[in-house]
Enzyme design. Structure first.
Site, PDB file in Angstrom:
ATOM      1  N   ASP A 176      -5.526  -5.915  -5.591  1.00 12.89           N
ATOM      2  CA  ASP A 176      -4.237  -6.709  -5.604  1.00 12.89           C
ATOM      3  C   ASP A 176      -4.798  -8.382  -5.153  1.00 12.89           C
ATOM      4  O   ASP A 176      -5.952  -8.237  -4.887  1.00 12.89           O
ATOM      5  CB  ASP A 176      -3.342  -6.343  -4.374  1.00 12.89           C
ATOM      6  CG  ASP A 176      -1.743  -7.058  -4.669  1.00 12.89           C
ATOM      7  OD1 ASP A 176      -0.961  -6.151  -4.811  1.00 12.89           O
ATOM      8  OD2 ASP A 176      -1.631  -8.235  -4.488  1.00 12.89           O
ATOM      9  N   TRP A 219       2.394   2.953  -2.551  1.00 13.06           N
ATOM     10  CA  TRP A 219       1.872   3.809  -3.665  1.00 13.06           C
ATOM     11  C   TRP A 219       0.498   4.358  -3.338  1.00 13.06           C
ATOM     12  O   TRP A 219       0.408   5.557  -3.688  1.00 13.06           O
ATOM     13  CB  TRP A 219       2.022   3.104  -4.835  1.00 13.06           C
ATOM     14  CG  TRP A 219       3.219   2.771  -5.605  1.00 13.06           C
ATOM     15  CD1 TRP A 219       4.503   2.652  -4.961  1.00 13.06           C
ATOM     16  CD2 TRP A 219       3.475   2.823  -7.044  1.00 13.06           C
ATOM     17  NE1 TRP A 219       5.606   2.399  -5.926  1.00 13.06           N
ATOM     18  CE2 TRP A 219       5.002   2.555  -7.156  1.00 13.06           C
ATOM     19  CE3 TRP A 219       2.464   2.758  -8.105  1.00 13.06           C
ATOM     20  CZ2 TRP A 219       5.657   2.483  -8.483  1.00 13.06           C
ATOM     21  CZ3 TRP A 219       3.279   2.560  -9.488  1.00 13.06           C
ATOM     22  CH2 TRP A 219       4.612   2.349  -9.506  1.00 13.06           C
ATOM     23  N   LYS A 276       5.324  -0.632 -14.554  1.00 10.29           N
ATOM     24  CA  LYS A 276       6.574  -1.357 -14.299  1.00 10.29           C
ATOM     25  C   LYS A 276       6.491  -2.595 -15.311  1.00 10.29           C
ATOM     26  O   LYS A 276       5.477  -3.294 -15.697  1.00 10.29           O
ATOM     27  CB  LYS A 276       6.418  -1.971 -13.015  1.00 10.29           C
ATOM     28  CG  LYS A 276       7.665  -2.702 -12.449  1.00 10.29           C
ATOM     29  CD  LYS A 276       8.229  -2.962 -11.128  1.00 10.29           C
ATOM     30  CE  LYS A 276       7.514  -4.076 -10.501  1.00 10.29           C
ATOM     31  NZ  LYS A 276       7.761  -4.069  -9.022  1.00 10.29           N
ATOM     32  N   GLY A 288       0.788  -1.183  -0.074  1.00  7.22           N
ATOM     33  CA  GLY A 288      -0.188   0.107  -0.026  1.00  7.22           C
ATOM     34  C   GLY A 288       0.660   1.469   0.005  1.00  7.22           C
ATOM     35  O   GLY A 288       0.348   2.220   0.124  1.00  7.22           O
TER      36      GLY A 288
END
Ligand SMILES: C[S@@+](CC[C@H](N)C(=O)[O-])C[C@H]1O[C@@H](n2cnc3c(N)ncnc32)[C@H](O)[C@@H]1O
Length: 247
Positions: free
Chosen positions: A115, A90, A197, A88
């Protein structure tokens, strides 16, 4: 090992997402050497210490802080989806930057985090845990919580569990990237931003070319807080050219 962990000061474990290498199934470098390397790295890492001092759940917060400072993706009032949000950090950054708690006299933003893993509650964020980005229901669930069913920014710090088989891991990573890109295509406001990413490899160029067909401006970034030995890089894409309905 567990008895040793019990004697270490809390400040030694400032982050919840620093993965213990010897606990990763299939990881080739398990054993004493891997443990030693992990402890040495944690002790010497300034971002681990800084995360603890500033109350971030994970050192990763500094990657997003650095990229946002460079590219100005987040501002009060924006609707943001954080894919791969656990534990958590970010989302902590995003809640502050979009004013999701409404504490500043500025527009109030919205933060949706998702998630596979559980995520501890965070005031200002809506977390969808046990939620797989590959699941067809995920897009609907995310859109349901977004005002107007549209997001201004989509972030992905997702990474697959390492199997130890390089090509398989790389394919799984690319699949995550393309899946989150599909979520962006269906959910992003025209003009919106996308940050994803990936692991640098032969297929990064193909992904980049695809992202370039959807966004006016695409940059490849390796933030300072990203470890130099890691293959991770990020694509920061701005000004989505898609046709989602403007709300
Ligand atoms: C590096 S961590 C993210 C750290 C996070 N940005 C933070 O700062 O706290 C990567 C996350 O991606 C999640 N993930 C991997 N595959 C996923 C999937 N298919 N769907 C949703 N989340 C996934 C993992 O569970 C893991 O929590």
């Amino acid at each position: 090992m567990h008895s040793l962990l019990a004697f270490l000061p809390g400040s030694f474990f400032p982050t919840r997402c620093a993965r213990l290498p010897w606990t990763c199934p299939g990881r080739a470098s398990s054993g004493k050497a891997a443990k030693r390397r992990w402890f040495a790295r944690q002790i010497s890492d300034p971002f681990v210490r800084q995360a603890k001092e500033e109350g971030y759940r994970c050192r990763s917060a500094f990657k997003l802080l650095q990229m946002d400072s460079q590219f100005g993706l987040l501002r009060p009032g924006l609707r943001v989806v954080d894919c791969g949000a656990a534990p958590g950090s970010w989302s902590q950054v995003v809640v502050q930057r979009v004013n999701a708690l409404g504490v500043q006299a500025r527009p109030q933003g919205v933060v949706i985090g998702l998630d596979l893993s559980p995520i501890d509650a965070l005031p200002g964020a809506i977390f969808l845990d046990h939620c797989d980005i590959h699941n067809a229901e995920t897009q609907k669930r995310v859109q349901h919580f977004l005002p107007g069913n549209i997001a201004d920014v989509i972030l992905s710090d997702m990474a697959p569990n390492a199997s130890g088989i390089r090509q398989l891991d790389q394919s799984n990573m690319m699949l995550l990237c393309y899946t989150v890109l599909a979520l962006a295509e269906s959910t992003l406001q025209p003009g919106g931003s996308f940050l994803c990413k990936l692991w640098n490899g032969a297929d990064a160029g193909t992904l980049r070319r695809h992202v370039e067909t959807l966004f006016k401006d695409v940059r490849q970034v390796k933030p300072l807080a990203s470890r130099s030995e890691s293959a991770e890089i990020y694509f920061v894409a701005r000004e989505y050219c898609g046709q989602n309905k403007v709300i």
